[in-house]
Motif scaffolding. Structure first.
Motif, short mmCIF file in Angstrom:
data_model
loop_
_atom_site.label_atom_id
_atom_site.label_comp_id
_atom_site.label_asym_id
_atom_site.label_seq_id
_atom_site.Cartn_x
_atom_site.Cartn_y
_atom_site.Cartn_z
N GLU A 204 1.22 0.06 11.88
CA GLU A 204 0.69 1.30 12.43
C GLU A 204 1.47 2.50 11.91
OE1 GLU A 204 -1.38 4.22 14.16
OE2 GLU A 204 -1.99 2.12 13.92
N HIS A 205 2.79 2.34 11.80
CA HIS A 205 3.60 3.43 11.26
C HIS A 205 3.23 3.71 9.80
CE1 HIS A 205 7.04 6.06 10.66
NE2 HIS A 205 7.35 5.36 9.58
N LEU A 206 2.98 2.65 9.04
CA LEU A 206 2.60 2.81 7.64
C LEU A 206 1.25 3.50 7.52
CD1 LEU A 206 3.04 2.11 4.57
CD2 LEU A 206 1.76 0.00 5.05
N ILE A 207 0.27 3.00 8.25
CA ILE A 207 -1.12 3.48 8.09
C ILE A 207 -1.33 4.83 8.75
CG2 ILE A 207 -3.52 2.96 8.69
CD1 ILE A 207 -2.70 -0.04 8.45
N HIS A 234 0.40 -10.10 1.19
CA HIS A 234 -0.13 -10.19 -0.16
C HIS A 234 0.04 -8.86 -0.88
CE1 HIS A 234 -3.02 -10.98 -3.40
NE2 HIS A 234 -3.04 -12.25 -3.02
N ALA A 235 0.29 -8.90 -2.17
CA ALA A 235 0.44 -7.67 -2.94
C ALA A 235 -0.78 -6.76 -2.81
CB ALA A 235 0.70 -8.00 -4.41
N ALA A 236 -1.97 -7.37 -2.79
CA ALA A 236 -3.20 -6.57 -2.70
C ALA A 236 -3.38 -5.94 -1.33
CB ALA A 236 -4.41 -7.43 -3.05
N ALA A 237 -2.62 -6.39 -0.31
CA ALA A 237 -2.73 -5.78 1.01
C ALA A 237 -2.36 -4.31 0.98
CB ALA A 237 -1.84 -6.53 2.01
N ALA A 238 -1.55 -3.90 0.00
CA ALA A 238 -1.20 -2.48 -0.13
C ALA A 238 -2.45 -1.62 -0.21
CB ALA A 238 -0.32 -2.26 -1.35
N PHE A 239 -3.46 -2.10 -0.91
CA PHE A 239 -4.70 -1.34 -1.04
C PHE A 239 -5.50 -1.34 0.25
CE2 PHE A 239 -3.60 -2.74 -5.34
CZ PHE A 239 -3.56 -1.52 -5.99
N ASP A 240 -5.49 -2.47 0.98
CA ASP A 240 -6.17 -2.52 2.27
C ASP A 240 -5.58 -1.49 3.23
OD1 ASP A 240 -7.65 -4.66 1.25
OD2 ASP A 240 -6.28 -6.15 2.08
N TRP A 241 -4.25 -1.46 3.30
CA TRP A 241 -3.58 -0.50 4.18
C TRP A 241 -3.86 0.93 3.74
CZ3 TRP A 241 1.38 -3.62 2.94
CH2 TRP A 241 1.37 -4.84 3.65
N TYR A 242 -3.85 1.14 2.44
CA TYR A 242 -4.08 2.48 1.87
C TYR A 242 -5.48 2.99 2.20
CZ TYR A 242 -3.64 6.00 -1.92
OH TYR A 242 -3.56 7.14 -2.67
#
Length: 277
Positions: A204-207, A234-242
């Motif tokens: 939540e802090h990230l998003i 997963h590395a691709a989770a960065a895009f999901d969060w973004y």
């Protein structure tokens, strides 16, 4: 399960490369891969198909290997290459330099129909330099020869005081193994990095912690890319969060840009295509 493989360990201490590291540390870079990188990251071409030092955009080619002016200044590194690796399929010799840097999670060879074989050999590194592949994070020790499984999402982080120098060799073809000569026995197991799962509060802090803006969203992506090195994801989770963070802005243009960046990095990319923020 890690698909990248440690193929060998080279007797790197038998090569006196300190003066050549200094050359690389002072060499300028033209920024061709800035869309994928944050912090101080650069690629330096020692040999390619043209012999031109300005020819830095990786691509497969059918010709032989030609030294660049930089490669001619680095005979020790080039002797390491010629002593231990076959040259017939070798197409590119580069050194990647990184300090306080992150490479965006990405998939290589999207621009071309056939993947090649990419090897990396750290020349100078520390345990604060890490690579990731899918949901696994690992460290490449100095002198280890790794075949990078680059057709799945993967990333890299270099922290700490040491500027990482990694030799990157690209060979034509992905099926035939590369025959390595003169290696020495590995004395340590592959260095995998265990990470705890992210907490709901951390996500939540990230998003939601900082609202993306059209001006800041490129720089903001770095913190999304960094989290999976410290937390099991997963590395691709960065895009999901973004993309989730982008949707919270209510700005359709920000959402479209975030989704387009994911496509460019891990789904589809044309030869020579540059991402425009």
């Amino acid at each position: 399960m890690l698909k990248s493989q440690r193929l060998a360990v080279l007797p790197i201490d038998s090569y006196d490369l300190a003066d050549e590291f200094a050359v690389l540390d002072g060499h300028e870079y033209d920024g061709k891969y800035d869309a994928f990188t944050f912090g101080s990251w650069s690629a330096h071409v020692l040999a390619n198909g043209s012999g031109a030092e300005s020819d830095t955009s990786f691509r497969p080619h059918d010709g032989g290997l030609a030294l660049t002016e930089l490669g001619k200044q680095l005979p020790g590194i080039m002797s390491l290459v010629t002593a231990h690796f076959p040259l017939e399929r070798l197409q590119w010799v580069r050194v990647f330099r990184a300090h306080d840097a992150i490479i965006t999670p990405h998939v290589d060879f999207l621009e071309w129909g056939e993947a090649g074989t990419r090897l990396q050999i750290p020349l100078r590194t520390s345990e604060e330099s890490l690579l990731s592949e899918n949901d696994t994070v690992y460290h490449l020790r100095r002198g280890e020869v790794w075949q990078i499984h680059s057709t799945v999402p993967h990333s890299a982080l270099t922290a700490g005081e040491v500027t990482r120098l990694s030799l990157c060799l690209d060979f034509a073809g992905a099926q035939e193994p590369v025959a390595i000569r003169g290696d020495v026995p590995a004395t340590a197991p592959v260095h995998l990095v265990e990470r705890p799962a992210p907490t709901a509060a951390e996500l939540e802090h990230l998003i939601g912690g900082t609202a993306l803006t059209r001006r800041s969203m490129r720089a903001d992506f770095r913190r999304f890319a960094a989290l999976h090195f410290a937390r099991h994801a997963h590395a691709a989770a960065a895009f999901d969060w973004y993309v989730q963070a982008a949707r919270r802005t209510g700005d359709d243009a920000i959402v479209a840009k975030a989704e387009a960046f994911r496509t460019y990095c891990i789904d589809k990319r044309l030869d020579g295509e540059a991402f425009a923020w």
